[in-house]
Design an enzyme around this catalytic site. Structure first.
Site, PDB file in Angstrom:
ATOM      1  N   TRP A 243      -5.499   1.004  -0.939  1.00  0.00           N
ATOM      2  CA  TRP A 243      -6.639   0.798  -1.846  1.00  0.00           C
ATOM      3  C   TRP A 243      -6.466   1.593  -3.145  1.00  0.00           C
ATOM      4  O   TRP A 243      -6.752   1.104  -4.235  1.00  0.00           O
ATOM      5  CB  TRP A 243      -7.931   1.166  -1.123  1.00  0.00           C
ATOM      6  CG  TRP A 243      -9.208   0.757  -1.817  1.00  0.00           C
ATOM      7  CD1 TRP A 243     -10.379   1.462  -1.802  1.00  0.00           C
ATOM      8  CD2 TRP A 243      -9.484  -0.448  -2.582  1.00  0.00           C
ATOM      9  NE1 TRP A 243     -11.350   0.786  -2.510  1.00  0.00           N
ATOM     10  CE2 TRP A 243     -10.818  -0.385  -2.997  1.00  0.00           C
ATOM     11  CE3 TRP A 243      -8.727  -1.546  -2.966  1.00  0.00           C
ATOM     12  CZ2 TRP A 243     -11.423  -1.389  -3.781  1.00  0.00           C
ATOM     13  CZ3 TRP A 243      -9.312  -2.547  -3.746  1.00  0.00           C
ATOM     14  CH2 TRP A 243     -10.632  -2.458  -4.145  1.00  0.00           C
TER      15      TRP A 243
ATOM     16  N   LYS B  16     -20.003  -2.085   8.016  1.00  0.00           N
ATOM     17  CA  LYS B  16     -19.393  -3.389   8.338  1.00  0.00           C
ATOM     18  C   LYS B  16     -18.076  -3.236   9.079  1.00  0.00           C
ATOM     19  O   LYS B  16     -17.626  -4.164   9.750  1.00  0.00           O
ATOM     20  CB  LYS B  16     -19.242  -4.258   7.079  1.00  0.00           C
ATOM     21  CG  LYS B  16     -18.347  -3.697   5.985  1.00  0.00           C
ATOM     22  CD  LYS B  16     -16.869  -3.921   6.188  1.00  0.00           C
ATOM     23  CE  LYS B  16     -16.040  -3.093   5.221  1.00  0.00           C
ATOM     24  NZ  LYS B  16     -14.611  -3.165   5.454  1.00  0.00           N
TER      25      LYS B  16
HETATM   26  N1  LIG Z   1      -7.206  -1.233   1.978  1.00  0.00           N
HETATM   27  C1  LIG Z   1      -8.312  -1.853   1.649  1.00  0.00           C
HETATM   28  O1  LIG Z   1      -8.345  -3.089   1.584  1.00  0.00           O
HETATM   29  C2  LIG Z   1      -9.551  -1.067   1.323  1.00  0.00           C
HETATM   30  C3  LIG Z   1     -10.512  -1.673   0.512  1.00  0.00           C
HETATM   31  C4  LIG Z   1     -11.676  -0.981   0.240  1.00  0.00           C
HETATM   32  C5  LIG Z   1     -11.854   0.299   0.729  1.00  0.00           C
HETATM   33  N2  LIG Z   1     -10.896   0.877   1.507  1.00  0.00           N
HETATM   34  C6  LIG Z   1     -11.145   2.235   1.993  1.00  0.00           C
HETATM   35  O2  LIG Z   1     -10.295   3.123   1.262  1.00  0.00           O
HETATM   36  C7  LIG Z   1      -9.909   4.228   2.104  1.00  0.00           C
HETATM   37  C8  LIG Z   1      -8.390   4.292   2.129  1.00  0.00           C
HETATM   38  O3  LIG Z   1      -7.944   3.074   2.687  1.00  0.00           O
HETATM   39  P1  LIG Z   1      -6.425   2.587   2.515  1.00  0.00           P
HETATM   40  O4  LIG Z   1      -6.403   1.195   2.961  1.00  0.00           O
HETATM   41  O5  LIG Z   1      -5.914   2.906   1.169  1.00  0.00           O
HETATM   42  O6  LIG Z   1      -5.736   3.509   3.615  1.00  0.00           O
HETATM   43  P2  LIG Z   1      -4.226   3.954   3.701  1.00  0.00           P
HETATM   44  O7  LIG Z   1      -3.339   2.923   3.113  1.00  0.00           O
HETATM   45  O8  LIG Z   1      -4.052   4.364   5.112  1.00  0.00           O
HETATM   46  O9  LIG Z   1      -4.150   5.251   2.737  1.00  0.00           O
HETATM   47  C9  LIG Z   1      -4.896   6.401   3.029  1.00  0.00           C
HETATM   48  C10 LIG Z   1      -4.643   7.427   1.970  1.00  0.00           C
HETATM   49  O10 LIG Z   1      -5.420   8.597   2.299  1.00  0.00           O
HETATM   50  C11 LIG Z   1      -4.532   9.716   2.298  1.00  0.00           C
HETATM   51  N3  LIG Z   1      -4.984  10.742   3.247  1.00  0.00           N
HETATM   52  C12 LIG Z   1      -5.289  10.606   4.535  1.00  0.00           C
HETATM   53  N4  LIG Z   1      -5.643  11.788   5.065  1.00  0.00           N
HETATM   54  C13 LIG Z   1      -5.539  12.704   4.062  1.00  0.00           C
HETATM   55  C14 LIG Z   1      -5.747  14.105   3.976  1.00  0.00           C
HETATM   56  N5  LIG Z   1      -6.135  14.823   5.038  1.00  0.00           N
HETATM   57  N6  LIG Z   1      -5.566  14.705   2.771  1.00  0.00           N
HETATM   58  C15 LIG Z   1      -5.158  13.993   1.699  1.00  0.00           C
HETATM   59  N7  LIG Z   1      -4.931  12.668   1.724  1.00  0.00           N
HETATM   60  C16 LIG Z   1      -5.124  12.032   2.892  1.00  0.00           C
HETATM   61  C17 LIG Z   1      -3.202   9.139   2.736  1.00  0.00           C
HETATM   62  O11 LIG Z   1      -2.169  10.032   2.415  1.00  0.00           O
HETATM   63  P3  LIG Z   1      -0.772   9.991   3.222  1.00  0.00           P
HETATM   64  O12 LIG Z   1      -0.102   8.749   2.729  1.00  0.00           O
HETATM   65  O13 LIG Z   1      -0.124  11.260   2.790  1.00  0.00           O
HETATM   66  O14 LIG Z   1      -1.106   9.920   4.669  1.00  0.00           O
HETATM   67  C18 LIG Z   1      -3.170   7.862   1.885  1.00  0.00           C
HETATM   68  O15 LIG Z   1      -2.844   8.155   0.554  1.00  0.00           O
HETATM   69  C19 LIG Z   1     -10.530   3.953   3.472  1.00  0.00           C
HETATM   70  O16 LIG Z   1     -11.733   4.676   3.565  1.00  0.00           O
HETATM   71  C20 LIG Z   1     -10.801   2.445   3.457  1.00  0.00           C
HETATM   72  O17 LIG Z   1     -11.882   2.084   4.274  1.00  0.00           O
HETATM   73  C21 LIG Z   1      -9.736   0.224   1.796  1.00  0.00           C
HETATM   74  O1  LIG Z   2      -8.772  -3.434   6.238  1.00  0.00           O
HETATM   75  P1  LIG Z   2     -10.156  -2.931   6.420  1.00  0.00           P
HETATM   76  O2  LIG Z   2     -10.787  -3.399   7.692  1.00  0.00           O
HETATM   77  O3  LIG Z   2     -10.255  -1.444   6.188  1.00  0.00           O
HETATM   78  O4  LIG Z   2     -11.067  -3.597   5.266  1.00  0.00           O
HETATM   79  C1  LIG Z   2     -10.723  -3.384   3.942  1.00  0.00           C
HETATM   80  C2  LIG Z   2     -11.922  -3.457   3.022  1.00  0.00           C
HETATM   81  O5  LIG Z   2     -12.910  -2.536   3.419  1.00  0.00           O
HETATM   82  C3  LIG Z   2     -12.501  -4.828   2.891  1.00  0.00           C
HETATM   83  O6  LIG Z   2     -13.502  -4.827   1.917  1.00  0.00           O
END
Ligand SMILES: NC(=O)c1ccc[n+]([C@@H]2O[C@H](COP(=O)([O-])OP(=O)(O)OC[C@H]3O[C@@H](n4cnc5c(N)ncnc54)[C@H](OP(=O)(O)O)[C@@H]3O)[C@@H](O)[C@H]2O)c1
Ligand SMILES: O=P(O)(O)OC[C@H](O)CO
Length: 308
Positions: free
Chosen positions: A14, A165
């Site tokens: 994200w 959600k």
């Molecule tokens: N992906 C989507 O479609 C999406 C859309 C909307 C919202 N979100 C929300 O955005 C957030 C991140 O999601 P993501 O999909 O980007 O997850 P992700 O790909 O797993 O990335 C998570 C990020 O958080 C970092 N992180 C985790 N623990 C940490 C810590 N203790 N200290 C510092 N950094 C830390 C990770 O760093 P490392 O790489 O070093 O582990 C990585 O940069 C979540 O809350 C998710 O619900 C995601």
């Molecule tokens: O891949 P999820 O289930 O974390 O969903 C990503 C976003 O929150 C969708 O809006």
């Protein structure tokens, strides 16, 4: 619009999608991740906006680190994390605002599967804040012909929509994995939304927010897409895998798993009825099978659809 400097915390799916949107709009973007080469203080220095897109597990830790670093007095914080703090049950925006009370905090949340956004497929989102000017600035920074950004004055409602959600998406994955049909899915998503509204009302969120992009919109996206990690957790558990097996191969974070546990605690403290969340929790804990969870929900006491 004027060029802004944006410090992005996190380099996950994200964070990078949002970084691309801002870069494409001509803004200066600096990215910090715990394994990266750029220091946190260099990313924060003179930033107009600091956007956190790190998983919930890292939010309190990064906030504590930042409290001792110099910040511009005008810096706006944007939180894009969808989770709840296990210790306090606080939302990410409550943590940011508590640590930086003199800075505006904006919540960014909506039906935003990052894989689609990185392909420049059309999407919409919401930026919500008590500070309207801050929300409008963030709106301008990220808006484009493929990313439509709305403002909203209810940050807690917008944030809870995106957070709650995820639990329903796990349930929806189970529903599809068990091939329960379209009627079952419609019933689940609709009653899931009712449960989200009930929790939100207890938290002081506006009910109508849950019928917007960050509530119903994100619920529809996440409950219907195999791209959702939360949906995948439910779908694969319905196929017979354990939670540990699913998480071992999941690309990225499924926040619903931890959120479920935190919500059970909060609902007990505040006497909120959350039957779907309870069954998802029992499934994740290995206490019930997907079929048993379904049966528990179907055989609850019969009652009116709404408490009038
Ligand atoms: N992906 C989507 O479609 C999406 C859309 C909307 C919202 N979100 C929300 O955005 C957030 C991140 O999601 P993501 O999909 O980007 O997850 P992700 O790909 O797993 O990335 C998570 C990020 O958080 C970092 N992180 C985790 N623990 C940490 C810590 N203790 N200290 C510092 N950094 C830390 C990770 O760093 P490392 O790489 O070093 O582990 C990585 O940069 C979540 O809350 C998710 O619900 C995601
Ligand atoms: O891949 P999820 O289930 O974390 O969903 C990503 C976003 O929150 C969708 O809006």
């Amino acid at each position: 619009m004027q060029k802004t400097t944006i410090g992005i915390l996190g380099a996950g799916a994200w964070a990078m999608a949002l970084a691309n949107l801002a870069t494409d709009n001509g803004h200066e973007v600096r990215i910090w991740s715990r394994g990266g080469k750029v220091s946190l203080s260099a990313v924060l220095q003179n930033a107009d906006i600091i956007l956190s897109a790190i998983s919930m597990t890292g939010v309190s830790e990064i906030v504590s680190q930042m409290e001792f670093l110099p910040l511009s007095a005008k810096t706006i914080f944007v939180t894009a994390t969808k989770g709840l703090d296990p210790q306090t049950t606080c939302t990410p925006s409550q943590i940011w605002q508590g640590a930086f009370p003199d800075h505006p905090v904006v919540v960014l949340s909506g039906p935003n599967l990052s894989a689609e956004i990185r392909q420049s497929l059309p999407a919409a989102t919401v930026v919500a804040s008590k500070n309207q000017k801050a929300a409008q600035l963030v709106q301008q920074v990220f808006s484009s012909s493929c990313f439509r950004v709305y403002t909203n004055p209810d940050p807690i409602g917008v944030e809870l929509g995106g957070t709650l959600k995820n639990i329903m998406a796990i349930a929806a994955g189970v529903c599809d994995g068990l091939h329960l049909g379209t009627n079952a899915k419609a019933a689940l998503v609709t009653r899931g939304l009712t449960e989200m509204v009930r929790i939100g009302q207890n938290w002081g969120a506006k009910t109508e927010t849950f019928y917007g992009l960050s509530g119903l919109g994100d619920l529809l996206a996440t409950c219907n897409s195999p791209l959702s990690r939360n949906y995948q957790v439910g779908y694969q558990m319905a196929g017979g895998k354990t939670l540990v097996e699913v998480l071992a191969n999941l690309p990225g974070t499924a926040e619903g798993v931890n959120t479920c546990q935190v919500l059970i605690k909060r609902a007990q403290e505040h006497s909120i009825a959350i039957p779907i969340t309870e069954q998802v929790y029992a499934l994740l804990q290995g206490e019930v099978t997907p079929r048993q969870a379904l049966e528990e929900l179907m055989l609850r006491d019969i009652k009116p659809e709404y408490n009038c």
